[in-house]
Design a protein around this motif. Sequence first.
Motif, PDB file in Angstrom:
ATOM      1  N   LEU A  94      -2.151 -25.607 -36.209  1.00 24.03           N
ATOM      2  CA  LEU A  94      -2.585 -26.076 -36.017  1.00 24.03           C
ATOM      3  C   LEU A  94      -3.389 -27.006 -36.691  1.00 24.03           C
ATOM      4  N   THR A  95      -3.577 -28.427 -36.577  1.00 27.49           N
ATOM      5  CA  THR A  95      -3.275 -29.949 -37.686  1.00 27.49           C
ATOM      6  C   THR A  95      -4.429 -30.881 -37.498  1.00 27.49           C
ATOM      7  N   PHE A  96      -5.138 -30.922 -38.159  1.00 26.30           N
ATOM      8  CA  PHE A  96      -6.374 -31.506 -37.874  1.00 26.30           C
ATOM      9  C   PHE A  96      -7.057 -31.849 -39.665  1.00 26.30           C
ATOM     10  N   GLU A 146     -11.401 -34.015 -30.408  1.00 26.06           N
ATOM     11  CA  GLU A 146     -10.072 -33.569 -30.784  1.00 26.06           C
ATOM     12  C   GLU A 146     -10.205 -33.147 -32.111  1.00 26.06           C
ATOM     13  N   ASN A 147     -10.998 -32.891 -33.414  1.00 18.66           N
ATOM     14  CA  ASN A 147     -10.752 -33.107 -34.507  1.00 18.66           C
ATOM     15  C   ASN A 147     -12.144 -31.710 -34.582  1.00 18.66           C
ATOM     16  N   ARG A 166     -13.048 -30.163 -32.340  1.00 17.45           N
ATOM     17  CA  ARG A 166     -12.454 -28.817 -31.472  1.00 17.45           C
ATOM     18  C   ARG A 166     -10.893 -28.212 -31.623  1.00 17.45           C
ATOM     19  N   THR A 167     -10.291 -28.772 -32.553  1.00 15.48           N
ATOM     20  CA  THR A 167      -9.642 -27.947 -33.488  1.00 15.48           C
ATOM     21  C   THR A 167      -9.513 -27.119 -34.863  1.00 15.48           C
TER      22      THR A 167
END
Length: 433
Positions: free
Chosen positions: A199-201, A23-24, A26-27
């Motif tokens: 977007l958050t990461f 997920e991280n 990808r974002t």
Amino acid sequence: MNALSHWTHTHFILGKLLSIMKENDRTITLFTMVGHATFHLYEMVIPLFVVIWLNEFDISAAVLGAVVAVGYGMIGVGALPSGSLADRYGSKRLVVLSMGGMAGGFALISVAPTIWVLSVALVLWGAAASLYHPAGLSLITRGTNQQGTALAYHGVAGNVGTAIGPLAAVLLFTVLDWRFVAGLLIVPALIGVLIASRLTFDERREISSKKDNAVANQPSGLRKFLERSKMLLVGGFIVAFAIAMLAGTYYRGVFTFLPEILADLPVFGSVEIAGEPIESSQYVYAGLLLIGGLGQYVGGKLSDYRSPEWAISGVFTTLILISLLFPFFADAGLVATLVICAALGFFVFMEAPIHQALIGKYTAADIHGLSFGYTYLGVFGLGAAGASIAGIVLTYGGTSLLFTTLAIFPVIGLILAGHLIIRNQERGEKVVP
């Protein structure tokens, strides 16, 4: 397959591939793809405006080349502070600020009444654009686990912006005044800001758990910057940096006036569609950039299987031949002209991922961020001189002399790449040709 179905198919494949990533990862990948596409959309659409500005402001190619060179040069000038700011304040803020600033630059371009205001607008755009690459690339290296995959998608997104920006501008020019087109081009950056802001990461996911992350945990400041620069500016990196700078100078020299050069070729004339004249040369320019996307993909793959020294030697050799042959092919009819244009686009963009791999090879892992700053200072900052050189040569010598002059840069690059090959062989290092 029409354009809409092609885009839908590409989007579907991209979505499936990205879904495999964490997920991280990808974002962050999506975030940097938005920023990279926005950067190259504006960068490669400016040469199309150059054709119009020559008449609009009634100036020579030499003068306009110098003006555009200053704007492009700001990308390099701002690269070093961008890297330091990303370390201190984070990459997300800088990337979002970069896109917003580029929109502001084009807003001013759209209302510029004189060449002096246009110059200020291009400087504003260049300063904002300078924030992107060091911040975006350092975000990928610090925050993703699958860095190679993230960088691959990052490159693809840049190629999408490179191709779509000029193509959209060409279509808009057929029905709208150039100032209105410049104003409309604000929209992609504003959309990018909206998407990126949501977007958050974790920017430092992959370095936060490493105990040996000495550089990241040390205090910043001028002294630290100088110490890290001293570590970097030695040995093979200096040669790799010079190679990247030469490539950037050639790149800028070719593309700043290429739309004007193509428009002057007798094989490309105006065609009338729906009562509006359309310059066929502008579509050739957009197609050339699209082919460049394929070249960048091949260059990236090639650098995985062959040493970057040998790979870039092959590309430089080909660019020398293309430069020397371009005037002859351009006089040999439509098919020959299209062939040489396609070859030019393919190999110019093929070089970029190879010199990036070369920089990585000669840089210690803990100062990669600073190396990006210096590299883009060379490619976009010092390399911006290519626009001024091209303008002067075109004004006083013409197209044939321009391509002969530009061939000097890959010649010197080829010599430097050969030096690295010989240097490594003398040290007993394995270099795969």
